[in-house]
Design an enzyme around this catalytic site. Structure first.
Site, PDB file in Angstrom:
ATOM      1  N   GLU A   1       0.837  -1.204   0.000  1.00  0.00           N
ATOM      2  CA  GLU A   1       0.000   0.000   0.000  1.00  0.00           C
ATOM      3  C   GLU A   1       0.873   1.256   0.000  1.00  0.00           C
ATOM      4  O   GLU A   1       1.302   1.694   1.054  1.00  0.00           O
ATOM      5  CB  GLU A   1      -0.943   0.002   1.199  1.00  0.00           C
ATOM      6  CG  GLU A   1      -1.922  -1.154   1.205  1.00  0.00           C
ATOM      7  CD  GLU A   1      -2.926  -1.073   2.340  1.00  0.00           C
ATOM      8  OE1 GLU A   1      -3.151   0.027   2.892  1.00  0.00           O
ATOM      9  OE2 GLU A   1      -3.485  -2.112   2.691  1.00  0.00           O
ATOM     10  N   TYR A   2       1.104   1.855  -1.153  1.00  0.00           N
ATOM     11  CA  TYR A   2       0.702   1.497  -2.501  1.00  0.00           C
ATOM     12  C   TYR A   2       1.873   1.780  -3.429  1.00  0.00           C
ATOM     13  O   TYR A   2       2.671   2.696  -3.144  1.00  0.00           O
ATOM     14  CB  TYR A   2      -0.495   2.340  -2.969  1.00  0.00           C
ATOM     15  CG  TYR A   2      -1.711   2.218  -2.102  1.00  0.00           C
ATOM     16  CD1 TYR A   2      -2.568   1.123  -2.251  1.00  0.00           C
ATOM     17  CD2 TYR A   2      -1.986   3.170  -1.129  1.00  0.00           C
ATOM     18  CE1 TYR A   2      -3.688   1.001  -1.461  1.00  0.00           C
ATOM     19  CE2 TYR A   2      -3.103   3.035  -0.328  1.00  0.00           C
ATOM     20  CZ  TYR A   2      -3.957   1.959  -0.487  1.00  0.00           C
ATOM     21  OH  TYR A   2      -5.052   1.835   0.319  1.00  0.00           O
TER      22      TYR A   2
ATOM     23  N   TYR B   1     -13.588   0.587   0.837  1.00  0.00           N
ATOM     24  CA  TYR B   1     -13.886   1.298   2.083  1.00  0.00           C
ATOM     25  C   TYR B   1     -12.790   2.329   2.276  1.00  0.00           C
ATOM     26  O   TYR B   1     -11.907   2.488   1.419  1.00  0.00           O
ATOM     27  CB  TYR B   1     -13.960   0.340   3.280  1.00  0.00           C
ATOM     28  CG  TYR B   1     -12.999  -0.822   3.235  1.00  0.00           C
ATOM     29  CD1 TYR B   1     -11.625  -0.634   3.399  1.00  0.00           C
ATOM     30  CD2 TYR B   1     -13.453  -2.118   3.010  1.00  0.00           C
ATOM     31  CE1 TYR B   1     -10.734  -1.689   3.345  1.00  0.00           C
ATOM     32  CE2 TYR B   1     -12.563  -3.190   2.958  1.00  0.00           C
ATOM     33  CZ  TYR B   1     -11.214  -2.967   3.134  1.00  0.00           C
ATOM     34  OH  TYR B   1     -10.331  -4.023   3.074  1.00  0.00           O
TER      35      TYR B   1
ATOM     36  N   TRP C   1     -13.172  -6.838   5.952  1.00  0.00           N
ATOM     37  CA  TRP C   1     -12.122  -6.310   6.819  1.00  0.00           C
ATOM     38  C   TRP C   1     -12.789  -5.808   8.089  1.00  0.00           C
ATOM     39  O   TRP C   1     -13.470  -4.810   8.057  1.00  0.00           O
ATOM     40  CB  TRP C   1     -11.361  -5.154   6.148  1.00  0.00           C
ATOM     41  CG  TRP C   1     -10.276  -4.660   7.056  1.00  0.00           C
ATOM     42  CD1 TRP C   1     -10.356  -3.675   7.994  1.00  0.00           C
ATOM     43  CD2 TRP C   1      -8.949  -5.185   7.143  1.00  0.00           C
ATOM     44  NE1 TRP C   1      -9.175  -3.549   8.660  1.00  0.00           N
ATOM     45  CE2 TRP C   1      -8.296  -4.457   8.159  1.00  0.00           C
ATOM     46  CE3 TRP C   1      -8.258  -6.200   6.471  1.00  0.00           C
ATOM     47  CZ2 TRP C   1      -6.977  -4.721   8.522  1.00  0.00           C
ATOM     48  CZ3 TRP C   1      -6.949  -6.440   6.824  1.00  0.00           C
ATOM     49  CH2 TRP C   1      -6.315  -5.702   7.841  1.00  0.00           C
TER      50      TRP C   1
END
Length: 612
Positions: A152-153, A219, A371
Site C-alpha cells: 500500500e501502494y 472502504y 475487513w
C-alpha cells in the site's frame, strides 16, 4: 428522492463455508489477540465454516535482509522457532483440518508497512529474488496455500513513479515461481479503491492474468483526514460530492476496474466491519458534510481515534442514550452521532451490508471480502448470534441473483421541507434487509471536498488514498535529537538484543522495535506519540517532546521539507507522510511543489546519489 422500502425482517441461519453464492473472504488481524477485554480475538475465535477464504494479516518486508518477515514472532511462531511461543500460524492453518474446503492464505504488507521498502525491493532484481524465495519458503514451511499481496501502494507513500512498472515485474516473477508447484500456490491482491491511487500505481490490464482473485478494498473512501463528515464506504456517491469525491464510492470503483477488463469472476468487493469517525465542531450541525476537524473518540478495543470496530459501534449504541442513528435519504448506509462526546461515525449495518452483498451477487462478481473478522460482533454482545455482519453478507450471496443492480443517480435533491429520516437504535438490535428504490437522476449544485489512517502500536491496517492538495506551511519544531550514538532516523543495531527492545525515533510519532535482531519502524496512532518513559504510544499531552521532531499535522495538506532534496513531508490523516518527487525533481518549500533542481535551494538538504 432516494428512499428505502420498508425493511424486511431477516432471519440469519448458520450455514457452511461453501457459500453457493460466492466467495466470502475474511481478513484476520493477528494483533487482535492483544486487544483488551471483550475485544480480544484469537485464532480459536474463528468459526472455520464462516468464510470460504481466511487471510492471516500481516507479514512484512525486512529492509535489512529483504526477506518476508514475521512481524510478531512471539505470537506467530512456535517455541522451537526463533522468538516463537504462541504458534498462531500453525493454529490458523489447522482450521483447514476442521473444514477441508477452507482456503488459508497469508498477507504481506498492509497500511503500517508503507511503500518505501517495497519500492526499493521491487526495483532491484537481487532483492526481488530474495523476497520471492523467502516468501515461497514461509508459505510451504507454515502450510499456507498462497500469498495476498498488500503493498500500500506502488508509486505513493514513499514509493516512486517507476513502481508501476516494477510492480508488474515483481508479480510476474512471483507468479512464475508459484506456478512451479502442483497445485500452483495462490496469488491474490488487496487492491485500492481510490481512482488516483489506481491510476498512479497499477497497470490494470497487465495485472489481470497475474492474480487469482482481486480483493477490492472498497472502504476508507472518507475518514478523519477529511475535515468534514462523510461515509466510510458509500455504495453510491453523495449528491453534494464534487472534485475527486465523485470517484469515492463502491459503484464507481467496481465499474472502473471492470472498464479495464478485470473479469467479474475474479473481483471480490470489500465490506467494512468498522466505521470512520469524527468529532463534530458543533453538535447543532450533525449531518453529512458537517465541519469536523478532529478524529472521533477511540473505542475500547481497537483504541484508534477516528475508527470504531463494528463490535465497538453496536455496544456504543446500546450503552449511550445520547446517540442517534440517522438514515440520510441520499445514502444507503447509516451514520450515528452522540451528544455525549460529539462523535459522528459513518458505518455499515446489516441492511447496508446485505445491499452491498446483493450488489456483488447481481453484478456477477466473485463474492465479498470482509475487513476484518475480528471487528464483527463475534462474542456476541449485541445480537443473538455471533458475526451478524458476515452472516448477513453470506445470506445475501446465497439468494439467487435477480438482476436488480443499484442505479446510482448523479445527484438527488433535498427539498426545502424534507430532512434526513432518523431512527433510534433498538435496545436489542434486529437485523433487517433493505430493498432500495432507484430515483430518477436530477441535477442540483455540488459543494465540498476528500485518503486512510495510519496505525498504532497494535495497528488496524486498511486503505488510504490521498488526493487533492492545498497549502499551509507552518514551520516544524526541530529540536536537537536525542543524545544517542546512532542517527535515530535510521534503524538501530539490534544485534544480540531481545525481541521487543525499543528505541526512540527522531520523529515523536515513531519508534523502533527490535524483531529477530532487526530494527522495525513503527508508527503511533493519530493523536498519540512515543513515550520513552513508558515504552508505549501515549496521548500527545502526556509525552515530553523536547528531544524529537513534532510535525504539526493538525491541519491536513500542510507541507514540510525533508532532509533529502527529492522528498517532502505531507500531512494528512493527522500525521506526516514522506513523499518522493518524480524524476529527481527537488522539493521547493516556497513553491510547495517539486521543481527542476536548478530552481531549488539545496543548501539545507541532501542530494541523493541516484540524482547526481
Amino acid at each position: 428522492m432516494l428512499l428505502l422500502l420498508p425493511l424486511l425482517l431477516l432471519g440469519i441461519s448458520c450455514v457452511g463455508a461453501e457459500t453457493a453464492g460466492g466467495k466470502v473472504v475474511c481478513y484476520f488481524s493477528s494483533w487482535a489477540v492483544w486487544r483488551p477485554g471483550d475485544g480480544s480475538f484469537d485464532v480459536e475465535d474463528i468459526d472455520p465454516f464462516l468464510c470460504t477464504t481466511l487471510i492471516f494479516g500481516f507479514t512484512g518486508l525486512s529492509n535489512v535482509t529483504w526477506t518476508i518477515e514475521v512481524l510478531d514472532p512471539w505470537n506467530e511462531l512456535c517455541p522451537e522457532e526463533p522468538g516463537g511461543n504462541n504458534c498462531a500460524f500453525q493454529r490458523f492453518v489447522a482450521l483447514k483440518e476442521t473444514n477441508p474446503d477452507l482456503t488459508i492464505m497469508v498477507a504481506v504488507g498492509g497500511w503500517r508497512e508503507g511503500s518505501t521498502d517495497y519500492s526499493e525491493m521491487a526495483r532491484d532484481p537481487e532483492k526481488r529474488q530474495t523476497f520471492i524465495n523467502s516468501t515461497v519458503d514461509l508459505i510451504l514451511t507454515q502450510g499456507f496455500e498462497g500469498l495476498d499481496m498488500d503493498w500500500e501502494y506502488p508509486a505513493s507513500r514513499g514509493g516512486i513513479p517507476e513502481d508501476k512498472e516494477n510492480y508488474i515485474t515483481l508479480l510476474t516473477e512471483l507468479r512464475e515461481e508459484f506456478d512451479k508447484y502442483d497445485p500452483p500456490l495462490k496469488l491474490t491482491s488487496a487492491m485500492p479503491a481510490g481512482k488516483p491511487t489506481i491510476d498512479d500505481g497499477y497497470d490494470i490490464p497487465r495485472l489481470i492474468p497475474l492474480f487469482d482473485k482481486w480483493h477490492v478494498m472498497a472502504y476508507d473512501y472518507h475518514g478523519a483526514w477529511d475535515n468534514y463528515t462523510h461515509h466510510n464506504a458509500p455504495l453510491c456517491g453523495y449528491y453534494l460530492d464534487h472534485g475527486q469525491d465523485i470517484y469515492f464510492n463502491v459503484k464507481f470503483t467496481t465499474d472502473y476496474y471492470i472498464s479495464f477488463g478485470v473479469p467479474k469472476d475474479k473481483m471480490v468487493i470489500g465490506l467494512a466491519a468498522y466505521g470512520r469517525c469524527w468529532t463534530l465542531d458543533d453538535t447543532e450541525d450533525h449531518g453529512m458534510l458537517a465541519d469536523a476537524y478532529e478524529p472521533g473518540t477511540a473505542g475500547p478495543y481497537i483504541r484508534i481515534p477516528g475508527t470504531m470496530g463494528g463490535n465497538e459501534i453496536c455496544e456504543r449504541l446500546l450503552e449511550d442514550d445520547t446517540c442517534e442513528v440517522v438514515h440520510d435519504p441520499n445514502l444507503f448506509e447509516p451514520y450515528f452521532w452522540c451528544s455525549s462526546d460529539k462523535i459522528w461515525c459513518g458505518y455499515d449495518d446489516q441492511d447496508s451490508i446485505y445491499l452491498k452483498a446483493r450488489f456483488a451477487k447481481n453484478m456477477g462478481l466473485a463474492g465479498v471480502m470482509i475487513w476484518t473478522i475480528d471487528t464483527d460482533d463475534f462474542k456476541p454482545l449485541c445480537y443473538t448470534e455471533s458475526f451478524q455482519l458476515i452472516k448477513t453478507a453470506k445470506k445475501a450471496l446465497e439468494e439467487p441473483a435477480d438482476g436488480e443492480i443499484v442505479d446510482c443517480p448523479p445527484f438527488v435533491y433535498y427539498t426545502t421541507t424534507e430532512e434526513p429520516t432518523t431512527t433510534e437504535e433498538p435496545t436489542t438490535p434486529v437485523p433487517t434487509t433493505p430493498e432500495p428504490t432507484t430515483p430518477e437522476p436530477t441535477t442540483p449544485e455540488p459543494t465540498t471536498p476528500e485518503p486512510t489512517t495510519p496505525e498504532p502500536t497494535t495497528p488496524s491496517p486498511t486503505t488510504t488514498e490521498p488526493t487533492t492538495q492545498k497549502t499551509t506551511t507552518p514551520k516544524p519544531t526541530t529540536p536537537s535529537g536525542p543524545s544517542t550514538t546512532w542517527d535515530p532516523s535510521t534503524a538501530p543495531d539490534c544485534t544480540g538484543l531481545e525481541d521487543g527492545t525499543t528505541f526512540a525515533h527522531a520523529d515523536c510519532n515513531k519508534y523502533w522495535v527490535c524483531i529477530n535482531e532487526h530494527g522495525v519502524l513503527e508508527v503511533c496512532a493519530p493523536g498519540t506519540l512515543w513515550d520513552v518513559t513508558q515504552d508505549i504510544c501515549n496521548w500527545e499531552d502526556e509525552v515530553d517532546t523536547s528531544n524529537c521532531n513534532v510535525w504539526d499535522c493538525m491541519v491536513d495538506n500542510t507541507y514540510y521539507p525533508h532532509p533529502d532534496c527529492d522528498k517532502y513531508v505531507w500531512c494528512w490523516a493527522g500525521s506526516p507522510h514522506i513523499e518522493t518527487c518524480a524524476d529527481c525533481t527537488f522539493w521547493s518549500q516556497p513553491d510547495l511543489d517539486c521543481m527542476d533542481p536548478t530552481n531549488v535551494d539545496t543548501s539545507d538538504c541532501t542530494i541523493p546519489d541516484y540524482c547526481h
